[in-house]
Design a protein around this motif. Structure first.
Motif, PDB file in Angstrom:
ATOM      1  N   HIS A  27       6.226-107.269  -0.993  1.00  0.00           N
ATOM      2  CA  HIS A  27       7.066-107.804  -2.051  1.00  0.00           C
ATOM      3  C   HIS A  27       7.335-109.274  -1.610  1.00  0.00           C
ATOM      4  CE1 HIS A  27       7.128-104.768  -5.168  1.00  0.00           C
ATOM      5  NE2 HIS A  27       7.425-103.742  -4.052  1.00  0.00           N
TER       6      HIS A  27
ATOM      7  N   TYR B   9       6.425-102.458 -11.989  1.00  0.00           N
ATOM      8  CA  TYR B   9       6.155-102.722 -10.655  1.00  0.00           C
ATOM      9  C   TYR B   9       5.468-101.465 -10.345  1.00  0.00           C
ATOM     10  CZ  TYR B   9       9.437-106.387 -10.240  1.00  0.00           C
ATOM     11  OH  TYR B   9      10.121-107.538 -10.445  1.00  0.00           O
TER      12      TYR B   9
ATOM     13  N   THR C 199       4.592-109.965  -7.086  1.00  0.00           N
ATOM     14  CA  THR C 199       4.914-108.373  -7.974  1.00  0.00           C
ATOM     15  C   THR C 199       5.746-108.813  -8.973  1.00  0.00           C
ATOM     16  OG1 THR C 199       6.421-107.921  -6.310  1.00  0.00           O
ATOM     17  CG2 THR C 199       4.301-106.926  -5.928  1.00  0.00           C
TER      18      THR C 199
END
Length: 620
Positions: free
Chosen positions: A58, A109, A63
């Motif tokens: 991440h 996500y 993202t």
């Protein structure tokens, strides 16, 4: 203390941190995962092992614009916490709460639902090529465990991905030397050999040692990248699929992970084709008890982190899985032809004791359900009696093989279908809702539905005695608590029994719902029939009951569409009997995760729900 973690409400917040603070964040995140799971139950070992990898992914990738596909999805708790769901972790795997797996409808996500293994590379490739076609500048990353890499689908996807030189795609192999059961197979041996210190150290220098005496040859080898890579590390397996292999690296070392991922991201941007990063992690990392016993801490219930898992002083009822495991050992003593097969679910299917006692007759084929079914068929061809222990939901992956390789050849394979029906906290992806419907339409197949633990043992023996394929379906956990008989007696093939004599309405129960049916029948005054077999039906008993009652109710913990109730209606029609029939079972919807009793009640399959449905359909 989670002072730093409390400031992270999305990966965008994470990416604002200086790299020097990421170690503290990872420590807080690991502690949060541990204490969260200790309060709710859930998957622990795998999630403790992916903390740094989650932070690094991440941190480096943008993202959710860049897509992360986790495989298997039970390793995503840290991912959920970092993506805005920290405060909801108290509801994990509870009805109406967070799923234990990625779900597209839960968060942007969660780019792909991954509760079964080995699908991530296919999905990520599809996403990468979709981005290319749509002219979108984004990356797709598949994070796949070494256990999941044993499935054929993963290699089918890699074989396809390797031809797309411009696919902005990364496969991260999370190599923790541990699927749910101990890893097996040639691929695992390859990875183990790669990671052994002496082998790796010598392989890394073999190119220089061999060609160093002739510098022009060494320089030539460096220019021919595929050959040079083969000399430096044994990565040819992955490189021959068309991937640029990098690694192995320490999956807990952020100072190694982040620069490596940043370099790979640049390679993807430069159009260098699909990338493959091999990271090595440890299940249970940071919690000594889970590190020492990752299997026990794979999916624990609630516990005190300071004390670890404790054995209960209150004896629990024997589960159906335990009944199967004991039967398997006992039958193996009696019949030397018995062989047992599992697709990487030794513990979950209750086969640990069998493995210890009969190692030469135990076969774990890895996460490869299709292969497991055909492997069993091959053994049956040679006169052995294979018992394939497999979850109902996982048998769906081997359906073609079940039809063509087992049923079409009428081979005597016993399918021990664990987790039939609802499975509670694991939810829709793991529920065994469809096995009666998809098995009963296959010629030569028979389906037994034991009502309790004692019947389960006896029907397993009945199935083993047949000379054709038979499935015995039983639920997760314990049932009515009927202690199994010690012997290996069987029940008559395709025969049921009347358990309660009544009048007016007869309930035909398939499986463990017999007991709530008996409870409801006490208030309704109706007959209850324990059908035991969904295929073939006990036609003689069915017609007898039909002729002496005004209406029938079929009851099953499986899909109503195409299920045992449908078989009853078909049989009545074939006998030219016209009468009202109420079908009760799982509705035409995916059942959410939650406490099993609550889920059954919501489906109207507890005693009160059964009574209410019958009164509504047959008033008076």
């Amino acid at each position: 203390m989670t002072s730093l973690l409390d400031t992270i409400n999305s990966p965008a917040d994470l990416r604002q941190l200086p790299r020097a603070q990421l170690r503290q964040l990872a420590d807080e995140l690991r502690d949060y995962v541990l204490h969260s799971v200790s309060n709710t139950g859930g998957h622990l070992s795998s999630n403790l092992g992916t903390v740094e990898l989650t932070v690094a992914l991440h941190y480096v990738f943008n993202t959710p614009e860049d897509r992360l596909v986790w495989d298997v999805g039970h390793q995503t708790y840290a991912h959920k916490i970092l993506t805005g769901r920290r405060e909801r972790m108290a509801s994990l795997r509870q009805f109406g709460g967070l799923s234990g797996f990625p779900r597209r409808d839960e968060s942007p996500y969660d780019t792909f639902g991954t509760a079964h293994s080995s699908t991530s590379i296919s999905a990520a490739l599809g996403m990468a090529l979709a981005a290319r076609q749509l002219g979108q500048e984004r990356n797709a990353v598949a994070i796949i465990g070494d256990g999941a890499m044993s499935a054929g689908m993963a290699f089918e996807a890699m074989n396809n991905a390797g031809v797309y030189d411009d696919a902005r795609m990364l496969v991260v192999l999370n190599d923790n030397d541990m699927s749910i059961s101990p890893p097996v197979g040639a691929l695992n041996r390859y990875l183990a050999q790669l990671m052994s210190g002496r082998f790796y150290a010598s392989a890394k220098n073999v190119g220089k040692r061999v060609l160093g005496v002739a510098p022009p040859l060494l320089e030539l080898a460096k220019r021919i990248e595929s050959h040079a890579k083969g000399l430096v590390v044994p990565a040819t397996l992955f490189e021959n699929f068309g991937f640029n292999y990098i690694g192995p690296i320490d999956g807990h070392d952020l100072d190694s992970l982040i620069p490596t991922l940043e370099n790979i991201k640049q390679l993807m941007l430069d159009g260098d084709g699909p990338q493959f990063l091999h990271v090595v992690t440890k299940k249970g990392q940071g919690y000594k008890l889970a590190e020492a016993d990752p299997v026990a801490y794979h999916g624990p219930g609630k516990f005190d982190p300071a004390m670890g898992l404790q054995k209960s002083s209150v004896p629990s009822k024997q589960t159906f899985t335990q009944v199967f495991g004991q039967w398997l050992c006992d039958m193996a003593v009696q019949d030397k032809r018995l062989v047992a097969i599992t697709p990487a679910m030794r513990e979950g299917s209750g086969m640990v004791e069998f493995h210890k006692r009969f190692p030469e007759r135990y076969h774990d084929v890895g996460i490869a359900e299709q292969h497991a079914v055909t492997f069993a068929a091959g053994m049956a061809c040679e006169g052995l009696k294979p018992v394939l222990a497999i979850y109902s939901t996982f048998l769906q992956r081997g359906y073609d093989q079940l039809i063509h390789d087992v049923a079409l050849q009428n081979l005597p394979v016993v399918f021990a279908l664990d987790r039939a029906g609802l499975v509670g906290a694991d939810g829709a992806t793991h529920a065994g809702a469809y096995d009666i419907a998809f098995l009963r339409c296959v010629p030569n197949m028979s389906i037994a539905c034991p009502a309790d633990e004692n019947e389960c043992r006896k029907l397993l023996t009945s199935a083993f005695e047949q000379d054709h394929p038979v499935a015995v379906r039983y639920p997760r956990g314990a049932g009515a608590g009927v202690a199994p008989d010690a012997g290996l007696t069987s029940l008559p093939f395709a025969k049921g029994e009347i358990r309660r004599e009544g009048a007016g309405i007869a309930i035909l129960a398939f499986g463990t719902l017999l007991y709530p049916a008996l409870e409801a029948a006490e208030k309704l005054g109706c007959t209850v029939v324990n059908m035991r077999w969904a295929k073939p039906l006990d036609i003689e008993l069915l017609l007898q009951v039909a002729k002496t009652h005004q209406g029938l109710v079929t009851l099953e913990e499986g899909s109503v569409m195409g299920g045992a109730g449908s078989a009853v209606s078909e049989a009545l029609q074939a006998a030219a009997i016209s009468m009202p029939v109420l079908h009760l079972g799982l509705k035409d919807e995916f059942t959410e995760h939650g406490e099993p009793a609550k889920l059954l009640a919501l489906q109207g399959l507890d005693a009160a729900g059964i009574e209410a449905s019958i009164r509504a359909r047959f008033p008076g």
